[in-house]
Motif scaffolding. Structure first.
Motif, PDB file in Angstrom:
ATOM      1  N   CYS A 190     136.259  58.015  51.973  1.00 18.39           N
ATOM      2  CA  CYS A 190     135.016  58.800  51.962  1.00 18.39           C
ATOM      3  C   CYS A 190     135.044  59.875  50.871  1.00 18.39           C
ATOM      4  O   CYS A 190     135.883  60.786  50.905  1.00 18.39           O
ATOM      5  N   SER A 191     134.105  59.771  49.941  1.00 15.05           N
ATOM      6  CA  SER A 191     134.078  60.754  48.860  1.00 15.05           C
ATOM      7  C   SER A 191     133.338  62.021  49.293  1.00 15.05           C
ATOM      8  O   SER A 191     133.382  63.037  48.601  1.00 15.05           O
ATOM      9  N   GLY A 192     132.678  61.965  50.447  1.00 17.21           N
ATOM     10  CA  GLY A 192     131.977  63.158  50.948  1.00 17.21           C
ATOM     11  C   GLY A 192     132.848  63.977  51.878  1.00 17.21           C
ATOM     12  O   GLY A 192     132.381  64.934  52.489  1.00 17.21           O
TER      13      GLY A 192
ATOM     14  N   MET B   9     124.018  59.455  42.444  1.00 15.38           N
ATOM     15  CA  MET B   9     123.902  58.109  43.001  1.00 15.38           C
ATOM     16  C   MET B   9     122.830  57.294  42.269  1.00 15.38           C
ATOM     17  O   MET B   9     123.026  56.136  41.929  1.00 15.38           O
ATOM     18  N   VAL B  10     121.703  57.974  41.988  1.00 17.51           N
ATOM     19  CA  VAL B  10     120.617  57.304  41.261  1.00 17.51           C
ATOM     20  C   VAL B  10     121.111  56.965  39.856  1.00 17.51           C
ATOM     21  O   VAL B  10     120.903  55.851  39.356  1.00 17.51           O
TER      22      VAL B  10
ATOM     23  N   PHE C 286     122.159  58.518  56.440  1.00 21.61           N
ATOM     24  CA  PHE C 286     122.375  58.159  57.845  1.00 21.61           C
ATOM     25  C   PHE C 286     123.862  58.263  58.179  1.00 21.61           C
ATOM     26  O   PHE C 286     124.257  58.915  59.140  1.00 21.61           O
ATOM     27  N   ALA C 287     124.699  57.627  57.337  1.00 15.04           N
ATOM     28  CA  ALA C 287     126.141  57.616  57.619  1.00 15.04           C
ATOM     29  C   ALA C 287     126.695  59.043  57.563  1.00 15.04           C
ATOM     30  O   ALA C 287     127.444  59.469  58.447  1.00 15.04           O
ATOM     31  N   ALA C 288     126.311  59.808  56.537  1.00 11.87           N
ATOM     32  CA  ALA C 288     126.876  61.147  56.356  1.00 11.87           C
ATOM     33  C   ALA C 288     126.501  62.055  57.529  1.00 11.87           C
ATOM     34  O   ALA C 288     127.358  62.736  58.102  1.00 11.87           O
ATOM     35  N   ILE C 289     125.221  62.042  57.909  1.00 13.83           N
ATOM     36  CA  ILE C 289     124.769  62.954  58.967  1.00 13.83           C
ATOM     37  C   ILE C 289     125.314  62.509  60.328  1.00 13.83           C
ATOM     38  O   ILE C 289     125.802  63.310  61.121  1.00 13.83           O
ATOM     39  N   THR C 290     125.244  61.194  60.584  1.00 11.61           N
ATOM     40  CA  THR C 290     125.722  60.693  61.881  1.00 11.61           C
ATOM     41  C   THR C 290     127.212  60.982  62.053  1.00 11.61           C
ATOM     42  O   THR C 290     127.653  61.471  63.092  1.00 11.61           O
ATOM     43  N   MET C 291     127.993  60.698  61.005  1.00  7.54           N
ATOM     44  CA  MET C 291     129.441  60.874  61.125  1.00  7.54           C
ATOM     45  C   MET C 291     129.804  62.353  61.274  1.00  7.54           C
ATOM     46  O   MET C 291     130.720  62.705  62.015  1.00  7.54           O
ATOM     47  N   THR C 292     129.062  63.219  60.575  1.00 11.89           N
ATOM     48  CA  THR C 292     129.342  64.658  60.709  1.00 11.89           C
ATOM     49  C   THR C 292     129.020  65.103  62.140  1.00 11.89           C
ATOM     50  O   THR C 292     129.797  65.824  62.776  1.00 11.89           O
ATOM     51  N   THR C 293     127.878  64.630  62.662  1.00 11.55           N
ATOM     52  CA  THR C 293     127.466  65.016  64.024  1.00 11.55           C
ATOM     53  C   THR C 293     128.488  64.525  65.052  1.00 11.55           C
ATOM     54  O   THR C 293     128.883  65.263  65.971  1.00 11.55           O
ATOM     55  N   ILE C 294     128.927  63.277  64.890  1.00 12.34           N
ATOM     56  CA  ILE C 294     129.899  62.706  65.837  1.00 12.34           C
ATOM     57  C   ILE C 294     131.217  63.504  65.779  1.00 12.34           C
ATOM     58  O   ILE C 294     131.814  63.824  66.802  1.00 12.34           O
ATOM     59  N   THR C 295     131.627  63.852  64.569  1.00  9.33           N
ATOM     60  CA  THR C 295     132.906  64.572  64.422  1.00  9.33           C
ATOM     61  C   THR C 295     132.840  65.951  65.076  1.00  9.33           C
ATOM     62  O   THR C 295     133.763  66.353  65.790  1.00  9.33           O
ATOM     63  N   VAL C 296     131.733  66.670  64.862  1.00  6.30           N
ATOM     64  CA  VAL C 296     131.607  68.008  65.473  1.00  6.30           C
ATOM     65  C   VAL C 296     131.544  67.876  66.994  1.00  6.30           C
ATOM     66  O   VAL C 296     132.201  68.631  67.729  1.00  6.30           O
TER      67      VAL C 296
ATOM     68  N   LEU D 245     116.936  51.776  45.570  1.00  2.98           N
ATOM     69  CA  LEU D 245     117.416  53.161  45.510  1.00  2.98           C
ATOM     70  C   LEU D 245     117.244  53.856  46.859  1.00  2.98           C
ATOM     71  O   LEU D 245     118.167  54.519  47.355  1.00  2.98           O
ATOM     72  N   SER D 246     116.051  53.656  47.463  1.00  2.34           N
ATOM     73  CA  SER D 246     115.794  54.328  48.751  1.00  2.34           C
ATOM     74  C   SER D 246     116.766  53.803  49.807  1.00  2.34           C
ATOM     75  O   SER D 246     117.284  54.569  50.634  1.00  2.34           O
ATOM     76  N   TYR D 247     117.020  52.507  49.755  1.00  4.93           N
ATOM     77  CA  TYR D 247     117.914  51.880  50.734  1.00  4.93           C
ATOM     78  C   TYR D 247     119.287  52.544  50.694  1.00  4.93           C
ATOM     79  O   TYR D 247     119.845  52.938  51.710  1.00  4.93           O
ATOM     80  N   ARG D 248     119.819  52.697  49.470  1.00  2.00           N
ATOM     81  CA  ARG D 248     121.140  53.304  49.320  1.00  2.00           C
ATOM     82  C   ARG D 248     121.141  54.744  49.827  1.00  2.00           C
ATOM     83  O   ARG D 248     122.050  55.176  50.526  1.00  2.00           O
ATOM     84  N   ILE D 249     120.101  55.498  49.449  1.00  2.00           N
ATOM     85  CA  ILE D 249     120.081  56.920  49.806  1.00  2.00           C
ATOM     86  C   ILE D 249     119.922  57.098  51.317  1.00  2.00           C
ATOM     87  O   ILE D 249     120.628  57.890  51.943  1.00  2.00           O
ATOM     88  N   VAL D 250     119.018  56.307  51.909  1.00  2.00           N
ATOM     89  CA  VAL D 250     118.795  56.436  53.354  1.00  2.00           C
ATOM     90  C   VAL D 250     120.070  56.044  54.110  1.00  2.00           C
ATOM     91  O   VAL D 250     120.488  56.708  55.063  1.00  2.00           O
ATOM     92  N   LEU D 251     120.704  54.970  53.645  1.00  2.00           N
ATOM     93  CA  LEU D 251     121.923  54.508  54.300  1.00  2.00           C
ATOM     94  C   LEU D 251     123.018  55.582  54.220  1.00  2.00           C
ATOM     95  O   LEU D 251     123.692  55.884  55.204  1.00  2.00           O
ATOM     96  N   LEU D 252     123.156  56.188  53.047  1.00  2.75           N
ATOM     97  CA  LEU D 252     124.188  57.217  52.878  1.00  2.75           C
ATOM     98  C   LEU D 252     123.868  58.432  53.742  1.00  2.75           C
ATOM     99  O   LEU D 252     124.740  58.969  54.427  1.00  2.75           O
TER     100      LEU D 252
END
Ligand code: HEM
Length: 240
Positions: A185-187, A1-2, A28-38, A19-26
């Protein structure tokens, strides 16, 4: 990403803030969405009618695959969890976050088939619930049918007929939890393996008290999130 950011020019792309903005945002989305899905998968699986034996069937599959792979969860082993894959995909369909999927900005005026013109520079999206609950695509769309997607896969395997493989990472125009198209989603390959692994571990090692009624997902704006106050009664399984 960097590395990708540095291919672009402009202070916003390469600054520490950018750079930090992009990483933190990603993150947040990746962890939140995984948690919600489980969480949704747990609530849906353990709220299935006892007559369907969903937990026992999924546990049987997880234990069999785990034993076949000598107690090691490899990528190949996780790929064999066909029924669990379906149970999660079905949960993501019926308990999706909803709202507008595939959010995009128009780069030019777009004329829709019904003549409606969406002007350039507007945000558009597709109603996830509209598609996920459309009886044209899903029989009994409001029912959680854990093996909706694995039945055709398993039947095709037995008959060796070609079939459309609808597994957890396959996006389509009527299944949008990971979006669809160029920016899907590429992740999702990583996410699907993580979610399956967490649930397989739970099924093998823990017992969860089934829910009498599926806890309701509260609405937040036009989206549905997981219920903060739902209680899960869980204990370690005593194995013989
Ligand atoms: C179950 C968990 C996840 C769900 C439900 C999910 C869902 C989504 C959705 C709906 C989109 C927008 C797709 C579109 O507009 O067509 C997206 C984009 C994206 N996701 Fe995920 N995501 C999950 C986990 C992850 C993880 C774990 C990562 C990274 C490790 C990740 C990385 C990304 C990236 C980089 C994009 C942007 C893709 C692009 O614009 O080309 N996601 N995700």
């Amino acid at each position: 990403m960097v590395r990708e950011s540095f291919k672009r020019t402009g202070e916003h792309e390469t600054s520490v803030f950018g750079l930090s903005y992009r990483i933190v945002l990603l993150n947040f989305a990746a962890i939140t969405m995984t948690t919600i899905t489980v969480t949704n998968a747990i609530l849906d699986i353990w709220s299935s009618p006892p007559s369907q034996n969903v937990v026992a069937i999924l546990r049987g599959e997880a234990e069999r695959v785990y034993a076949e792979h000598k107690g090691e969860w490899t990528k190949a082993a996780i790929a064999k969890l066909v029924r669990l894959d379906s149970a999660i995909r079905e949960s993501a369909r019926i308990s999706s976050i909803g709202g507008a999927g595939m959010a995009r900005r128009t780069k030019r005026d777009v004329t829709l088939p019904n003549g409606l013109v969406v002007p350039k520079d507007n945000c558009i999206g597709v109603s996830m619930h509209g598609l996920h609950f459309d009886p044209e695509y899903y029989a009994a769309p409001h029912e959680y049918d854990a093996f909706r997607f694995s039945r055709p896969r398993e039947e095709a395997l037995l008959s060796e007929k070609p079939h459309v493989n609808e597994d957890l990472v396959t996006t389509s125009v009527h299944w949008l939890p990971f979006g669809h198209g160029l920016h899907a989603c590429s992740g999702r390959f990583f996410a699907a393996n993580s979610v399956k692994l967490m649930l397989a571990h739970l099924l093998i090692n823990y017992e969860i008290k089934p829910f009498d009624v599926r806890p309701v997902n509260p609405s937040f704006s036009d989206m549905q999130v997981v219920p903060r106050h739902a209680e899960i009664v869980i204990r370690r399984r005593v194995k013989a």
